[in-house]
Design a protein around this motif. Sequence first.
Motif, PDB file in Angstrom:
ATOM      1  N   GLU A   3       3.695 -59.701  50.141  1.00 35.49           N
ATOM      2  CA  GLU A   3       4.932 -60.132  49.449  1.00 35.49           C
ATOM      3  C   GLU A   3       6.029 -59.983  50.227  1.00 35.49           C
ATOM      4  OE1 GLU A   3       2.538 -58.203  48.200  1.00 35.49           O
ATOM      5  OE2 GLU A   3       1.649 -59.194  46.396  1.00 35.49           O
ATOM      6  N   GLY A  38      -3.041 -64.392  44.184  1.00 34.38           N
ATOM      7  CA  GLY A  38      -3.175 -62.984  44.702  1.00 34.38           C
ATOM      8  C   GLY A  38      -1.692 -62.576  45.094  1.00 34.38           C
ATOM      9  N   VAL A  39      -0.828 -62.796  44.243  1.00 36.62           N
ATOM     10  CA  VAL A  39       0.518 -62.041  44.370  1.00 36.62           C
ATOM     11  C   VAL A  39       0.829 -60.876  43.288  1.00 36.62           C
ATOM     12  CG1 VAL A  39       2.934 -62.703  44.183  1.00 36.62           C
ATOM     13  CG2 VAL A  39       1.336 -63.853  45.986  1.00 36.62           C
ATOM     14  N   GLU A  40       1.381 -59.866  43.574  1.00 33.81           N
ATOM     15  CA  GLU A  40       1.775 -58.811  42.557  1.00 33.81           C
ATOM     16  C   GLU A  40       3.267 -59.344  42.262  1.00 33.81           C
ATOM     17  OE1 GLU A  40       0.002 -56.718  40.962  1.00 33.81           O
ATOM     18  OE2 GLU A  40      -1.712 -57.223  42.030  1.00 33.81           O
ATOM     19  N   ILE A  41       3.468 -59.490  40.946  1.00 32.83           N
ATOM     20  CA  ILE A  41       4.770 -59.972  40.758  1.00 32.83           C
ATOM     21  C   ILE A  41       5.924 -58.615  41.074  1.00 32.83           C
ATOM     22  CG2 ILE A  41       6.504 -60.924  38.702  1.00 32.83           C
ATOM     23  CD1 ILE A  41       4.146 -63.089  39.238  1.00 32.83           C
ATOM     24  N   PRO A  42       5.538 -57.683  40.445  1.00 30.62           N
ATOM     25  CA  PRO A  42       6.637 -56.543  40.884  1.00 30.62           C
ATOM     26  C   PRO A  42       7.009 -56.422  42.108  1.00 30.62           C
ATOM     27  CG  PRO A  42       4.884 -55.575  39.192  1.00 30.62           C
ATOM     28  CD  PRO A  42       4.471 -57.137  39.719  1.00 30.62           C
ATOM     29  N   ALA A  43       5.852 -56.601  43.019  1.00 28.50           N
ATOM     30  CA  ALA A  43       5.849 -56.327  44.413  1.00 28.50           C
ATOM     31  C   ALA A  43       6.772 -57.301  45.100  1.00 28.50           C
ATOM     32  CB  ALA A  43       4.765 -56.476  45.155  1.00 28.50           C
ATOM     33  N   THR A  66       4.881 -68.424  35.884  1.00 24.79           N
ATOM     34  CA  THR A  66       3.493 -67.999  36.217  1.00 24.79           C
ATOM     35  C   THR A  66       2.655 -69.405  35.617  1.00 24.79           C
ATOM     36  OG1 THR A  66       3.985 -65.963  35.627  1.00 24.79           O
ATOM     37  CG2 THR A  66       1.784 -66.414  35.924  1.00 24.79           C
ATOM     38  N   GLU A  84      -8.534 -64.414  35.991  1.00 22.18           N
ATOM     39  CA  GLU A  84      -8.828 -64.103  37.446  1.00 22.18           C
ATOM     40  C   GLU A  84     -10.062 -64.829  37.945  1.00 22.18           C
ATOM     41  OE1 GLU A  84      -9.476 -60.037  36.287  1.00 22.18           O
ATOM     42  OE2 GLU A  84     -11.332 -60.481  35.211  1.00 22.18           O
TER      43      GLU A  84
ATOM     44  N   VAL B 122      -6.795 -57.578  51.782  1.00 27.92           N
ATOM     45  CA  VAL B 122      -5.700 -57.985  50.853  1.00 27.92           C
ATOM     46  C   VAL B 122      -5.022 -59.320  51.510  1.00 27.92           C
ATOM     47  CG1 VAL B 122      -4.194 -57.960  49.077  1.00 27.92           C
ATOM     48  CG2 VAL B 122      -5.512 -56.297  49.379  1.00 27.92           C
ATOM     49  N   CYS B 123      -4.112 -58.843  52.312  1.00 27.75           N
ATOM     50  CA  CYS B 123      -2.935 -59.767  52.747  1.00 27.75           C
ATOM     51  C   CYS B 123      -3.293 -60.833  53.882  1.00 27.75           C
ATOM     52  CB  CYS B 123      -1.729 -58.900  53.360  1.00 27.75           C
ATOM     53  SG  CYS B 123      -1.114 -57.707  52.177  1.00 27.75           S
ATOM     54  N   TYR B 150     -11.507 -57.529  45.536  1.00 30.43           N
ATOM     55  CA  TYR B 150     -10.566 -58.286  46.577  1.00 30.43           C
ATOM     56  C   TYR B 150     -11.160 -59.733  46.723  1.00 30.43           C
ATOM     57  CZ  TYR B 150      -9.312 -53.669  47.723  1.00 30.43           C
ATOM     58  OH  TYR B 150      -8.863 -52.173  47.644  1.00 30.43           O
TER      59      TYR B 150
END
Lengths: 136, 249
Positions: A3, A38-43, A66, A84, B122-123, B150
Amino acid sequence: MHEMSLCESIIQIIEEEARQHGFARVQAVHLEIGALAGVEIPAMEFSFDVVRRGTVAEDARLVIHTIPGTAWCMGCDSNVEVRERLQACPKCGSWRLQVTGGEDLRIRHLEVDDRAHDEANSGMEHEQTKQHTAGS
Amino acid sequence: MVQVERAILSKNDALARENRGWLRRRGVWALNLVSSPGAGKTTLLVETLKHLQAQDVPVAVIEGDQETANDAERIRQTGAPAVQVNTGKGCHLDAHMVGHALERLEMPAGALLFIENVGNLVCPAAFDLGEARRVVILSVTEGDDKPQKYPDMFAGADLMIISKMDLLEHVDFDVARCIALARQVNPGLQVMGLSARNGHGMEQWLAWLQAQRSAWLLDGAGLPEDALRVEHSPQHGEPSATTAQQAAE
Ligand SMILES: Nc1nc2c(ncn2[C@@H]2O[C@H](COP(=O)(O)OP(=O)(O)OP(=O)(O)O)[C@@H](O)[C@H]2O)c(=O)[nH]1
Ligand SMILES: [Mg+2]
Ligand SMILES: [Zn+2]
């Protein structure tokens, strides 16, 4: 934590747009984030807060839209919404799903100060533009 | 309001396309090896390089690592040229880093290039490097549920290698379940089991490399030279070093 790199790319793109369109200050950045990207919104929010310092997006709000994940189900031959990558079809329970959407990460648009926009276009100095918008 | 409508990774993707074109013009077939830390990427590479070099196949390696040059050192001991890319705090390689590494790498045309990504499940999934194929390595000591946890990494791979198969009897790793989960995410995923320790499965892996590379070379043979050329749009800012090098030719 990719991120952080994503946010660095966002800032790079914004600075390019700033040069191209001549604005000196961004008020809000509207992103489109696919549910399957594959992205965490808080991050994302945390990283944006770190990388925006000292840039044209210093005071910008991050607005995240989103986009739902979608898939084509080979079990029931229909388009379905998925939360997912690994899940059964919500309609027929089949696992044979092919993801068709919700994987993208895009910058949709920027809210910029229009006055700053016009002034910069008429060739005013960045400094002056900044003072002006700060007082408005 | 300023409409942007640009993909956040558009810069990386543009650089990856440049790398891909650069590699294609030199006939270099590139693999991106991804896995969690310690799954056995370097060990497999070392064994693979020994085999390939014994058959006079030209090889080269780009080693991604956050801090050390240990892995590049292990690779050079086989006699293969290797360039180390330290990503520092970065948890993945990106197309820009690889572009620079390509310039530093002394690599004959037609070489087989292995790119060892940073150990992270992950990344690295989000960053196209310009590779021809992506290989995800999962060791039996990590658990058979990793494709479920993952999924992005498995969704983007062409081949999954289940590594450290010599340890299978000591762990409760269900190979069939692992493959089923991975194929739910990616129905076209190819799979093979392997132990770099005792050599089981190496033959199959080497055969896969050869078959994939031959198919890729044939694929490109029919393409006219300019179909392979990638334009560099000024919108992408400063020209990357790879472009500069192309221009200098
Ligand atoms: N038993 C067994 N051990 C293995 C095998 N392959 C690698 N190992 C061991 O696993 C450990 C990690 O191997 P590496 O090759 O360094 O793993 P890596 O994926 O390159 O690790 P990073 O680069 O740190 O992410 C080492 O102690 C290896 O000896 C195998 O096939 N069998
Ligand atoms: Mg390694
Ligand atoms: Zn269905």
